[in-house]
Design a protein around this motif. Sequence first.
Motif, PDB file in Angstrom:
ATOM      1  N   SER A 100       0.805  -1.217   0.000  1.00 39.85           N
ATOM      2  CA  SER A 100       0.000   0.000   0.000  1.00 39.85           C
ATOM      3  C   SER A 100       0.842   1.272   0.000  1.00 39.85           C
ATOM      4  O   SER A 100       0.282   2.368   0.022  1.00 39.85           O
ATOM      5  N   THR A 101       2.157   1.162  -0.063  1.00 44.00           N
ATOM      6  CA  THR A 101       3.017   2.344  -0.051  1.00 44.00           C
ATOM      7  C   THR A 101       3.260   2.852  -1.482  1.00 44.00           C
ATOM      8  O   THR A 101       2.629   2.384  -2.433  1.00 44.00           O
ATOM      9  N   THR A 102       4.181   3.796  -1.617  1.00 44.27           N
ATOM     10  CA  THR A 102       4.486   4.316  -2.951  1.00 44.27           C
ATOM     11  C   THR A 102       5.443   3.377  -3.680  1.00 44.27           C
ATOM     12  O   THR A 102       6.113   2.544  -3.071  1.00 44.27           O
ATOM     13  N   ALA A 103       5.540   3.547  -4.987  1.00 42.30           N
ATOM     14  CA  ALA A 103       6.414   2.686  -5.777  1.00 42.30           C
ATOM     15  C   ALA A 103       7.881   2.838  -5.350  1.00 42.30           C
ATOM     16  O   ALA A 103       8.588   1.845  -5.180  1.00 42.30           O
ATOM     17  N   GLN A 104       8.346   4.070  -5.172  1.00 44.40           N
ATOM     18  CA  GLN A 104       9.757   4.255  -4.826  1.00 44.40           C
ATOM     19  C   GLN A 104      10.049   3.704  -3.436  1.00 44.40           C
ATOM     20  O   GLN A 104      11.067   3.043  -3.228  1.00 44.40           O
ATOM     21  N   THR A 105       9.176   3.964  -2.483  1.00 43.72           N
ATOM     22  CA  THR A 105       9.387   3.434  -1.137  1.00 43.72           C
ATOM     23  C   THR A 105       9.397   1.920  -1.153  1.00 43.72           C
ATOM     24  O   THR A 105      10.238   1.278  -0.518  1.00 43.72           O
ATOM     25  N   MET A 106       8.461   1.357  -1.903  1.00 42.04           N
ATOM     26  CA  MET A 106       8.370  -0.103  -1.963  1.00 42.04           C
ATOM     27  C   MET A 106       9.668  -0.722  -2.460  1.00 42.04           C
ATOM     28  O   MET A 106      10.140  -1.728  -1.929  1.00 42.04           O
ATOM     29  N   CYS A 107      10.265  -0.113  -3.473  1.00 41.59           N
ATOM     30  CA  CYS A 107      11.459  -0.695  -4.084  1.00 41.59           C
ATOM     31  C   CYS A 107      12.744  -0.398  -3.328  1.00 41.59           C
ATOM     32  O   CYS A 107      13.728  -1.092  -3.529  1.00 41.59           O
ATOM     33  N   THR A 108      12.760   0.644  -2.510  1.00 39.51           N
ATOM     34  CA  THR A 108      14.019   1.058  -1.897  1.00 39.51           C
ATOM     35  C   THR A 108      14.094   0.808  -0.391  1.00 39.51           C
ATOM     36  O   THR A 108      15.171   0.924   0.183  1.00 39.51           O
ATOM     37  N   MET A 109      12.978   0.479   0.243  1.00 42.57           N
ATOM     38  CA  MET A 109      13.044   0.271   1.691  1.00 42.57           C
ATOM     39  C   MET A 109      13.907  -0.942   2.033  1.00 42.57           C
ATOM     40  O   MET A 109      13.979  -1.915   1.306  1.00 42.57           O
ATOM     41  N   ARG A 110      14.611  -0.829   3.150  1.00 40.58           N
ATOM     42  CA  ARG A 110      15.451  -1.923   3.643  1.00 40.58           C
ATOM     43  C   ARG A 110      15.128  -2.153   5.099  1.00 40.58           C
ATOM     44  O   ARG A 110      15.134  -1.206   5.867  1.00 40.58           O
ATOM     45  N   PRO A 111      14.862  -3.384   5.574  1.00 43.57           N
ATOM     46  CA  PRO A 111      14.809  -4.561   4.700  1.00 43.57           C
ATOM     47  C   PRO A 111      13.585  -4.543   3.796  1.00 43.57           C
ATOM     48  O   PRO A 111      12.606  -3.864   4.077  1.00 43.57           O
ATOM     49  N   VAL A 112      13.662  -5.323   2.745  1.00 48.82           N
ATOM     50  CA  VAL A 112      12.553  -5.431   1.819  1.00 48.82           C
ATOM     51  C   VAL A 112      11.324  -5.983   2.552  1.00 48.82           C
ATOM     52  O   VAL A 112      11.432  -6.933   3.326  1.00 48.82           O
ATOM     53  N   ARG A 113      10.174  -5.370   2.314  1.00 53.90           N
ATOM     54  CA  ARG A 113       8.934  -5.894   2.864  1.00 53.90           C
ATOM     55  C   ARG A 113       7.776  -5.471   1.984  1.00 53.90           C
ATOM     56  O   ARG A 113       7.840  -4.451   1.308  1.00 53.90           O
TER      57      ARG A 113
END
Length: 127
Positions: A100-113
């Motif tokens: 449910s987050t943004t595309a950039q946040t989804m791809c760059t957050m660490r750890p991946v979730r």
Amino acid sequence: QLQLVESGGGLVQPGGSLRLSCAASGFTLNYYAIGWFRQAPGKEREGVSCISRRGGNTYYADSVKGRFTISRDNAKNTVYLQMNSLKPEDTAVYYCAADSTTAQTMCTMRPVRSDYWGQGTQVTVSS
């Protein structure tokens, strides 16, 4: 039952192309950003490309920019990853995910979730 199912993986020679598909069942994809992630043996899972709910915003990892294209067809409840000019280092299990987050946040957050994950499809680039 909420499910994401990937398809389209396989063995391809360097320089070749594949198109991955991610189909959802049990829920509507257009409420979520969708991402493609990959995990090679011995490496962490990483974000490859993500797309916003309506498709207006996309994110690509530097390693795939200019070679991969993400798209979505909300009417078909499906997201695609067109992969061109494949390299041996693209070899990995590819997963799609919905969040449910943004595309950039989804791809760059660490750890991946992400909220939902598919089971993955193997992509092998080898001669």
